[in-house]
Design an enzyme around this catalytic site. Structure first.
Site, PDB file in Angstrom:
ATOM      1  N   THR A  34     -13.677   6.236   5.486  1.00  0.00           N
ATOM      2  CA  THR A  34     -13.396   6.907   5.077  1.00  0.00           C
ATOM      3  C   THR A  34     -14.053   8.491   4.394  1.00  0.00           C
ATOM      4  O   THR A  34     -15.148   8.596   4.074  1.00  0.00           O
ATOM      5  CB  THR A  34     -13.251   6.459   3.222  1.00  0.00           C
ATOM      6  OG1 THR A  34     -12.646   7.286   2.336  1.00  0.00           O
ATOM      7  CG2 THR A  34     -14.324   6.255   2.964  1.00  0.00           C
ATOM      8  N   SER A  91      -3.824   8.155   5.103  1.00  0.00           N
ATOM      9  CA  SER A  91      -3.715   9.150   3.798  1.00  0.00           C
ATOM     10  C   SER A  91      -3.967   9.004   2.606  1.00  0.00           C
ATOM     11  O   SER A  91      -2.977   8.429   2.031  1.00  0.00           O
ATOM     12  CB  SER A  91      -2.258  10.477   3.811  1.00  0.00           C
ATOM     13  OG  SER A  91      -2.280  11.436   5.231  1.00  0.00           O
ATOM     14  N   LYS A  92      -5.316   9.410   2.357  1.00  0.00           N
ATOM     15  CA  LYS A  92      -4.857   8.747   0.779  1.00  0.00           C
ATOM     16  C   LYS A  92      -4.860  10.163  -0.416  1.00  0.00           C
ATOM     17  O   LYS A  92      -4.708  11.263   0.033  1.00  0.00           O
ATOM     18  CB  LYS A  92      -6.761   8.559   0.041  1.00  0.00           C
ATOM     19  CG  LYS A  92      -7.099   8.224   0.983  1.00  0.00           C
ATOM     20  CD  LYS A  92      -9.301   8.064   0.663  1.00  0.00           C
ATOM     21  CE  LYS A  92      -9.872   9.385   1.276  1.00  0.00           C
ATOM     22  NZ  LYS A  92     -11.367   8.507   0.396  1.00  0.00           N
ATOM     23  N   ILE A  93      -3.307   9.396  -1.272  1.00  0.00           N
ATOM     24  CA  ILE A  93      -3.620  10.544  -2.013  1.00  0.00           C
ATOM     25  C   ILE A  93      -4.121  11.053  -3.575  1.00  0.00           C
ATOM     26  O   ILE A  93      -4.360   9.624  -3.984  1.00  0.00           O
ATOM     27  CB  ILE A  93      -1.914  10.106  -2.554  1.00  0.00           C
ATOM     28  CG1 ILE A  93      -0.995  10.116  -1.023  1.00  0.00           C
ATOM     29  CG2 ILE A  93      -1.108  11.635  -3.746  1.00  0.00           C
ATOM     30  CD1 ILE A  93      -1.277  11.485  -0.690  1.00  0.00           C
TER      31      ILE A  93
END
Length: 95
Positions: free
Chosen positions: A26, A83-85
């Site tokens: 991450t 995709s981390k928002i």
């Protein structure tokens, strides 16, 4: 339980993946910039060659449009990318 390495430093990622206890990586574009990596899409491709693991990358931007476009461009690199928002007003709208 899954464990993820939180880094953009390839030497750190290689070292900890060799322990065989991590599921993926991450990271954020900020980590790349802190390591003087300006083309983080190319760096993502290098990370993907280390291990066929999931890579979670935060999508950045100052507006909904920028967050969405950043997430799309990162995802377009290919492979196992999530995709981390960010949890913000714009991030929630982008999701």
């Amino acid at each position: 339980m899954e464990l993820y390495i939180d880094s953009a430093d390839i030497s750190i990622i290689k070292h900890y993946f060799s322990l065989s206890i991590f599921t993926g990586i991450t990271t954020t574009p900020t980590f790349f910039f802190r390591n003087n990596i300006m083309n983080y899409e190319e760096e993502i491709k290098k990370i993907q060659k280390i291990e066929n693991a999931w890579i979670h990358i935060e999508a950045l931007g100052n507006s909904v449009h920028e967050i969405v476009e950043n997430g799309k461009s990162t995802h377009a690199v290919g492979g196992n990318i999530v995709s981390k928002i960010p949890v913000s007003k714009n991030g929630i709208e982008a999701a």
